[in-house]
Write an enzyme that holds these catalytic residues in place. Structure first.
Site, PDB file in Angstrom:
ATOM      1  N   HIS A 122     -31.310   3.148  12.847  1.00 19.23           N
ATOM      2  CA  HIS A 122     -31.425   4.080  11.542  1.00 19.23           C
ATOM      3  C   HIS A 122     -29.795   4.043  11.092  1.00 19.23           C
ATOM      4  O   HIS A 122     -28.757   4.050  11.527  1.00 19.23           O
ATOM      5  CB  HIS A 122     -31.801   5.569  11.896  1.00 19.23           C
ATOM      6  CG  HIS A 122     -32.030   6.241  10.834  1.00 19.23           C
ATOM      7  ND1 HIS A 122     -31.271   7.036  10.127  1.00 19.23           N
ATOM      8  CD2 HIS A 122     -33.172   6.650  10.393  1.00 19.23           C
ATOM      9  CE1 HIS A 122     -31.913   7.656   9.226  1.00 19.23           C
ATOM     10  NE2 HIS A 122     -33.046   7.579   9.247  1.00 19.23           N
ATOM     11  N   ASP A 199     -29.537   7.801  20.499  1.00 15.50           N
ATOM     12  CA  ASP A 199     -30.106   8.417  19.507  1.00 15.50           C
ATOM     13  C   ASP A 199     -31.592   8.506  19.586  1.00 15.50           C
ATOM     14  O   ASP A 199     -32.470   7.658  20.011  1.00 15.50           O
ATOM     15  CB  ASP A 199     -30.244   7.514  18.056  1.00 15.50           C
ATOM     16  CG  ASP A 199     -30.849   8.050  16.767  1.00 15.50           C
ATOM     17  OD1 ASP A 199     -31.701   9.126  17.120  1.00 15.50           O
ATOM     18  OD2 ASP A 199     -30.928   7.527  15.779  1.00 15.50           O
ATOM     19  N   GLN A 202     -36.421   9.772  17.710  1.00 16.40           N
ATOM     20  CA  GLN A 202     -37.964   9.191  17.857  1.00 16.40           C
ATOM     21  C   GLN A 202     -38.509   9.231  19.299  1.00 16.40           C
ATOM     22  O   GLN A 202     -39.443   8.816  19.307  1.00 16.40           O
ATOM     23  CB  GLN A 202     -37.952   7.732  17.165  1.00 16.40           C
ATOM     24  CG  GLN A 202     -37.526   7.743  15.866  1.00 16.40           C
ATOM     25  CD  GLN A 202     -38.608   8.575  14.843  1.00 16.40           C
ATOM     26  OE1 GLN A 202     -39.695   9.070  15.131  1.00 16.40           O
ATOM     27  NE2 GLN A 202     -38.170   9.061  13.661  1.00 16.40           N
ATOM     28  N   LYS A 225     -38.356  16.959  13.801  1.00 14.69           N
ATOM     29  CA  LYS A 225     -39.412  15.895  14.257  1.00 14.69           C
ATOM     30  C   LYS A 225     -40.112  16.360  15.673  1.00 14.69           C
ATOM     31  O   LYS A 225     -40.832  15.576  16.106  1.00 14.69           O
ATOM     32  CB  LYS A 225     -38.469  14.390  14.604  1.00 14.69           C
ATOM     33  CG  LYS A 225     -37.909  14.066  13.313  1.00 14.69           C
ATOM     34  CD  LYS A 225     -37.083  12.491  13.706  1.00 14.69           C
ATOM     35  CE  LYS A 225     -36.357  12.193  12.424  1.00 14.69           C
ATOM     36  NZ  LYS A 225     -37.308  11.751  11.419  1.00 14.69           N
ATOM     37  N   CYS A 400     -34.893   4.117   5.975  1.00 13.22           N
ATOM     38  CA  CYS A 400     -33.178   4.358   6.460  1.00 13.22           C
ATOM     39  C   CYS A 400     -32.949   3.177   7.533  1.00 13.22           C
ATOM     40  O   CYS A 400     -32.316   3.517   8.456  1.00 13.22           O
ATOM     41  CB  CYS A 400     -33.081   5.528   6.771  1.00 13.22           C
ATOM     42  SG  CYS A 400     -33.460   6.774   5.546  1.00 13.22           S
TER      43      CYS A 400
END
Length: 442
Positions: A122, A199, A202, A225, A400
């Site tokens: 991202h 990261d 997700q 999220k 993104c």
């Protein structure tokens, strides 16, 4: 039982209509809807316990501080950190990565040193490092991927070298859904004394994320999220690393003493939390974590893997449609026999017993909760616009992740992404809408 109908009742927005049609919300990788438990918890705090934290001796301040620090401990348990000192509240994944980029590069890197990312990052895990490259003369390298969206681990030894000071990588791609072998990369990097930032924006909403099992040095995720409020996120940092890094911002809360001659800084984690925190949002995040934990992360993961498999099956029957990223055949997923006639799935303990030959642990699942696709001769924006008119909310664009799309020879895709409340019927609605709009656009 994982009761989908009951779960959906916790999310009133899912029952509304859009353009005169029942909403089908498949944009969960961008943000999830919020259960009533989260909304009620935040409203009750504003109504009954609203006072600034860590600063007052009065009752409301003490109560607000207790809720805020209980939220920190709830996050610690959720990701299995060793200490609450390792949990820093931020505004989201983006700020968390920027915090590490700024402080790590300032204190641990010099001109010519390298940061390794991957081709599927991202922008939030690219731009902060590029900004530091401009400031400090460091170099940002990116590990390539295969055509079907898997990391080129065969090249990892080549990309890790004596100049590499940090690896920063996505746990799950927000475009391809690829689940990266983080623990394997961490092990290789640690053999060379290189720390790793993950990261988890997700992955945290969809599977169990255990920082001790991953053995990562930093990890970031966002509340919005994870069925929590916007504007709140988490940076996990191994305590010895957070001790070594300088503060990110200056001001209230992150100080110990201030004089005209010298300022000393607060202990962890407050050293990185300048100013008044969003203490109501931290309570909302903790409530969201309680909500998903009550359902069971393994149950959520099994449900979403079933949705993913079913979506692949249905979309593969549409001529000219191409799904990006790994195929679901790489992962063993559950569908059909694990659901009853009411669309309930069995708890993970039962599934593990009766379906053990057909289940892989999360670490071996290659794809998660995201399906990005293109259709020959049709611009994704046009397709997304017409799908919206039919009540189907998907994301279109570069998501993104422009370098990733450039690697794939594309400028945009259509992305459907799933959450714990989505159903097979909603995938059927997506497929029916696609079969209607594709002939209109070709």
């Amino acid at each position: 039982m994982y009761d989908l109908q009951k779960i959906r009742e916790d999310f009133p927005i899912l029952s509304r209509e859009v353009h005169g049609r029942k909403l089908v919300y498949l944009d969960n990788a961008a943000t999830t809807q919020k259960p009533l438990a989260v909304l009620d918890a935040m409203r009750q705090e504003y109504l009954n316990v609203n006072a600034n934290v860590h600063r007052g001796v009065h009752y409301l301040s003490q109560q607000a501080t207790m809720l805020h620090e209980q939220a920190r401990e709830r996050v610690r348990l959720f990701i299995n950190a060793r200490s609450s000192n390792e949990i820093v509240f931020t505004r989201g994944t983006t700020e968390a990565i920027n915090l590490v980029a700024a402080t790590f590069c300032q204190s641990q890197m010099k001109e010519g040193d390298e940061v390794l990312v991957t081709d599927m990052e991202h922008h939030s895990n690219i731009v902060p490092w590029q900004m530091q490259a401009q400031l400090r003369g460091i170099k940002v390298r990116h590990l390539p991927i295969t055509d079907n969206g898997l990391l080129r681990l065969d090249l990892l030894d080549e990309y890790l070298n004596e100049r590499t000071r940090l690896v920063s990588m996505a746990h799950v791609s927000n475009v391809l859904g690829t689940v990266n072998p983080v623990a394997e990369v961490v092990s290789k990097a640690h053999q060379m004394g290189i720390p790793v930032l993950v990261d988890a924006a997700q992955s945290a909403p969809h599977m169990t994320v255990d920082v001790q099992q991953l053995d990562c040095d930093f990890l970031a995720f966002s509340g919005h999220k994870l069925y929590g409020p916007t504007g709140i996120g988490v940076l996990y940092g191994r305590e010895e690393w957070l001790d070594r890094l300088p503060p990110y911002q200056g001001g209230g809360e992150m100080i110990s003493t201030v004089s005209w001659e010298r300022t000393t800084y607060n202990e962890l984690p407050f050293k990185f939390e300048a100013g008044t925190p969003d203490y109501v949002a931290t309570h909302g995040l903790a409530t969201a974590i309680d909500y998903v934990s009550s359902l069971g992360m393994d149950n959520i993961h099994a449900h979403e893997q079933a949705l993913l498999s079913y979506c692949h099956q249905q979309l593969n029957n549409i001529p000219g449609l191409r799904i990006l990223g790994p195929d679901t055949d790489i992962a063993t997923v559950l569908h059909g026999s694990t659901r009853d006639k009411n669309n309930h799935i069995k708890p993970s303990s039962t599934v593990a017993t009766e379906e053990s030959s057909r289940i892989e642990p999360c670490s071996t699942v290659a794809k998660d909760a995201v399906v990005s696709f293109v259709v020959d001769g049709i611009h994704p924006l046009d397709m997304g616009t017409l799908l919206d008119q039919l009540g189907v909310a998907v994301r279109t664009g570069h998501h993104c992740a422009q370098p990733l799309l450039e690697r794939l020879g594309l400028t945009s895709t259509v992305r459907a992404s799933f959450a714990l409340y989505n159903t097979d019927d909603e995938i059927d609605a997506l497929v029916a809408a696609l079969r209607r709009v594709i002939p209109m656009l070709q």
